[in-house]
Design a protein around this motif. Structure first.
Motif, PDB file in Angstrom:
ATOM      1  N   ALA A 169     -10.844  10.218   0.829  1.00  0.00           N
ATOM      2  CA  ALA A 169      -9.892   9.846  -0.215  1.00  0.00           C
ATOM      3  C   ALA A 169      -8.533  10.509  -0.031  1.00  0.00           C
ATOM      4  N   ASP A 170      -8.501  11.621   0.699  1.00  0.00           N
ATOM      5  CA  ASP A 170      -7.226  12.309   0.908  1.00  0.00           C
ATOM      6  C   ASP A 170      -6.243  11.483   1.730  1.00  0.00           C
ATOM      7  N   TRP A 171      -6.728  10.444   2.385  1.00  0.00           N
ATOM      8  CA  TRP A 171      -5.849   9.613   3.200  1.00  0.00           C
ATOM      9  C   TRP A 171      -5.069   8.590   2.370  1.00  0.00           C
ATOM     10  N   ALA A 172      -5.301   8.556   1.078  1.00  0.00           N
ATOM     11  CA  ALA A 172      -4.611   7.589   0.210  1.00  0.00           C
ATOM     12  C   ALA A 172      -3.662   8.303  -0.739  1.00  0.00           C
ATOM     13  N   ASP A 173      -2.605   7.610  -1.110  1.00  0.00           N
ATOM     14  CA  ASP A 173      -1.728   8.095  -2.167  1.00  0.00           C
ATOM     15  C   ASP A 173      -1.347   6.906  -3.054  1.00  0.00           C
ATOM     16  N   MET A 174      -0.364   7.093  -3.914  1.00  0.00           N
ATOM     17  CA  MET A 174       0.018   6.034  -4.861  1.00  0.00           C
ATOM     18  C   MET A 174       0.474   4.756  -4.179  1.00  0.00           C
ATOM     19  N   SER A 175       0.944   4.848  -2.937  1.00  0.00           N
ATOM     20  CA  SER A 175       1.481   3.686  -2.244  1.00  0.00           C
ATOM     21  C   SER A 175       0.475   3.028  -1.314  1.00  0.00           C
ATOM     22  N   THR A 176      -0.783   3.435  -1.412  1.00  0.00           N
ATOM     23  CA  THR A 176      -1.791   2.944  -0.479  1.00  0.00           C
ATOM     24  C   THR A 176      -2.632   1.838  -1.109  1.00  0.00           C
ATOM     25  N   LEU A 177      -2.879   0.814  -0.310  1.00  0.00           N
ATOM     26  CA  LEU A 177      -3.847  -0.220  -0.666  1.00  0.00           C
ATOM     27  C   LEU A 177      -5.076   0.070   0.200  1.00  0.00           C
ATOM     28  N   VAL A 178      -6.227   0.196  -0.428  1.00  0.00           N
ATOM     29  CA  VAL A 178      -7.456   0.477   0.313  1.00  0.00           C
ATOM     30  C   VAL A 178      -8.283  -0.807   0.392  1.00  0.00           C
TER      31      VAL A 178
END
Lengths: 255, 255
Positions: free
Chosen positions: A216-225
């Motif tokens: 999960a650390d690879w995502a931030d507010m600008s990430t689409l998973v």
């Protein structure tokens, strides 16, 4: 007191080349721009156009303000990133109308679709949405967290490719990790997971993994998973190029 | 034998105002256009551009042809309606690459996203995708019909708004009626259903109903069917205007 209008415009993912002419023309007619700061600032407009910037999470008061201005005769454009109907401002505007004065229902209100973040991310990666898919906001601001988890479980059971909006923010740091953990209980482990950050913008970044390994650390507010289904595959490429990600169209019989 | 390229372009729903500049520029660079006839014919291009028209349901052979031409040095644009990644040609191209000669993996292949039919239909109706949603092809050409039914059941259980692509054709006349019947077993009955036909084109038409009343005869090959969830509502308007359809963002706790 009349002659005003309200248009809700999806600005696309950020690349101006992905803004439709229909959206551009609608913005050009606006006397007032309303929205969250990063989106309002993205719109090119002359000095006579009034920019009304509000904080995130103030959608309903922002919608009411826009409707009041339209009623007073202004041509108001409410802007969202991506497509305004996908976790953008469109739903908030109609919610404000439903719960507001009857006269708001007389206003001409139009929604202009845009290239949504999930479509832009998918195109950047290959064709991960090649089969049936679902789009889920991971935010539990407006729905209980157990509902999010149950939707994830059912989506995995259905074999949908899963696109996650709002995966992580400072205020919601743990939800994405919990979502991955929940999905691992019912998925095989090898299903590809893509982290597509700021696609179409200068700081674009992509990271590919699997549901077993996803962090999960690879995502931030600008990430689409994007979480693949059993039919989602990587197609390797020579010379160290990033593999293509796609979902095969054919689905085998249920097991 | 080199220097060619392949781009897969989503043309949007049909209104030229909804074609992005990125897509338009990609098409302008093409020496060859490949696709199903209605889409290839929609592209404006000079007489020097070669149009390769193929029948529907020939996606893989069409993809292989496009890849061969790109390998021979042509600049090939494969076109789809809406977004090419959503039940369009993008997945077929990568499937052909995966199963084709290794040299195809050296080709520059790019996917250009477009405004998908579901986004255009949703914008035309209001904001029916305001919550979590899923997109399902009702075609059982590439997946067993029991899988379709199971996905519909799980989607309704999850509370997703459901967008149905390919609801009906001459070759598949009964599937949509069976889908409605299946959904009625687990839904309340009052959930709104919208039939959005040819949105953005001159013969555009909209019909609103409920899951209890929905009639499959109201759909054809050009129709996108949207099935609401418990949070999907109509907002009535004065003077006989069509109501707005939207899905409230807030979700109550699971029952």
């Amino acid at each position: 007191m009349s002659g005003g209008s309200l248009v809700i415009v999806g600005l696309g993912p950020g690349n101006p080349e992905q803004l439709t002419p229909q959206a551009r023309h609608a913005l050009a007619r606006a006397t007032d721009l309303v929205g969250y700061a990063p989106y309002v600032k993205r719109v090119e407009a002359g000095p006579e156009v009034v920019r009304h910037i509000s904080d995130n999470r103030e959608e309903i008061s922002r919608a009411r303000h826009a409707l009041e201005m339209a009623l007073s005769g202004r041509h108001v454009a409410v802007v969202s990133g991506g497509d305004a109907g996908v976790f953008g401002m469109a739903s908030a505007v109609f919610e404000a109308v439903e719960n507001g004065p009857a006269i708001w229902r007389t206003l001409p209100i139009q929604v202009i679709p845009g290239v949504s973040a999930v479509l832009a991310a998918a195109a950047r990666l290959g064709a991960p949405l090649g089969g049936d898919f679902c789009v889920i906001s991971l935010s539990d601001n407006l729905k209980p967290w157990p509902v999010v988890l149950e939707r994830l479980r059912l989506a995995a059971q259905a074999g949908f490719v899963i696109a996650l909006y709002n995966p992580r923010s400072h205020a919601r740091p743990w939800q994405l990790g919990a979502a991955f953990e929940h999905l691992r209980q019912s998925m095989g482990g090898d299903e590809p997971v893509a982290f597509a950050r700021a696609i179409g913008r200068p700081d674009e970044a992509v990271r590919l993994s699997t549901i077993a390994q996803a962090n999960a650390d690879w995502a931030d507010m600008s990430t689409l998973v994007l979480i693949g289904c059993p039919a989602t595959r990587l197609v390797s490429r020579p010379n160290g190029q990033e593999p293509w990600l796609y979902t095969a169209r054919k689905v085998e019989a249920a097991h």
